[in-house]
Design a protein around this motif. Sequence first.
Motif, short mmCIF file in Angstrom:
data_model
loop_
_atom_site.label_atom_id
_atom_site.label_comp_id
_atom_site.label_asym_id
_atom_site.label_seq_id
_atom_site.Cartn_x
_atom_site.Cartn_y
_atom_site.Cartn_z
N SER A 32 0.83 -1.19 0.00
CA SER A 32 0.00 0.00 0.00
C SER A 32 0.86 1.25 0.00
O SER A 32 1.93 1.29 0.59
CB SER A 32 -0.91 0.00 1.23
N HIS A 146 -10.80 7.53 -1.40
CA HIS A 146 -9.43 7.87 -1.07
C HIS A 146 -9.14 7.56 0.40
O HIS A 146 -10.04 7.48 1.24
CB HIS A 146 -9.17 9.36 -1.34
N ARG A 147 -7.86 7.40 0.68
CA ARG A 147 -7.44 7.02 2.03
C ARG A 147 -7.90 8.05 3.08
O ARG A 147 -8.44 7.67 4.13
CB ARG A 147 -5.91 6.89 2.09
N TYR A 150 -11.62 7.78 3.73
CA TYR A 150 -11.94 6.56 4.46
C TYR A 150 -11.54 6.67 5.93
O TYR A 150 -12.32 6.31 6.83
CB TYR A 150 -11.23 5.36 3.82
N ASP A 151 -10.34 7.16 6.19
CA ASP A 151 -9.87 7.26 7.57
C ASP A 151 -10.75 8.20 8.39
O ASP A 151 -10.97 7.97 9.59
CB ASP A 151 -8.41 7.74 7.60
N ARG A 154 -14.32 6.24 8.99
CA ARG A 154 -14.37 5.05 9.84
C ARG A 154 -14.31 5.38 11.34
O ARG A 154 -14.58 4.51 12.17
CB ARG A 154 -13.22 4.11 9.50
N SER A 163 -8.65 -1.35 7.70
CA SER A 163 -7.78 -0.39 7.03
C SER A 163 -8.22 -0.14 5.59
O SER A 163 -8.90 -0.95 4.96
CB SER A 163 -6.33 -0.89 7.03
N TRP A 164 -7.81 1.01 5.08
CA TRP A 164 -8.17 1.44 3.72
C TRP A 164 -7.72 0.45 2.67
O TRP A 164 -8.43 0.22 1.68
CB TRP A 164 -7.55 2.82 3.49
N ASP A 165 -6.57 -0.18 2.86
CA ASP A 165 -6.07 -1.08 1.82
C ASP A 165 -6.82 -2.42 1.78
O ASP A 165 -6.49 -3.28 0.96
CB ASP A 165 -4.56 -1.30 1.94
N LEU A 167 -10.08 -2.31 1.12
CA LEU A 167 -11.24 -1.99 0.29
C LEU A 167 -11.28 -2.77 -1.02
O LEU A 167 -12.36 -3.23 -1.42
CB LEU A 167 -11.30 -0.48 0.00
N ALA A 177 -18.51 1.92 3.87
CA ALA A 177 -17.82 3.21 4.00
C ALA A 177 -18.49 4.27 3.14
O ALA A 177 -18.63 5.43 3.56
CB ALA A 177 -16.35 3.06 3.62
#
Length: 247
Positions: A32, A146-147, A150-151, A154, A163-165, A167, A177
């Motif tokens: 990532s 996008h990260r 998402y962060d 959440r 975690s974002w990765d 998805l 999300a």
Amino acid sequence: MAGRRTRWGWLALVVAAVVVWGVVVRGGHASSGAGATPPGSASGSPSGGAPSPASSAPASPSSASSAPATSSTSQRPTSKPSPPSGSYDPADYAPWVRTRAGQAGVSARLVMAILYNEAYKPHDPSLERAWQRYKPDAAFGVANMHRATYDETRRGRDFAGRSWDELPDDPDLAIEAEAWHLHDLAAQLPAHWSGPYTRDELLALGYNTGAGNMLAFARGASPGSQARSYLDRLHANWDKAGRALGA
């Protein structure tokens, strides 16, 4: 999401991604990358010119359509959906869309229409990771998130530990999300606005361009060409989204 290239730009760049993918597949999965474009930094920012009335577009979201979908035990899927391999039909994920939209208190039809908007590019997990290695600020998952977005979304949620990765591999997480991000955008809308857009249209614009631009559009600012194109595609996908959900 914000600041993406045009459809033709993507087609040109995906050729480079396929080359990178071939390298990654031979050498193992890509790791990532760094963060992504923060919410509200879209290129579809307000620009001059009068906005097109929402009622002039066929199959446009109506004010009534923004009523939240309800969730029930019979609607709740019992298994996780498989990640798409290349092109896919968002209708395959209708049970998860109904469930996650109901939990977040947003329109399931809006969630589905945005999935159709975001299906303009391949969503194979290996290809997404190869592309992210080439373009670290790329979005992940079937909802193209996008990260940074998402962060932020959440926090305090049931998926806060995810975690974002994850998805690309978990469409249900991506849809969850997306639904909660739309919920958060809706919470920022004023009770009344002067712009010509419905609630669903504003939320879609917010999903594409960020909350700051969404509020500007609510005050009457006109979307730029990319945001306008996103809204036009939402109108074009609105009936399809309804059929996918059995509406």
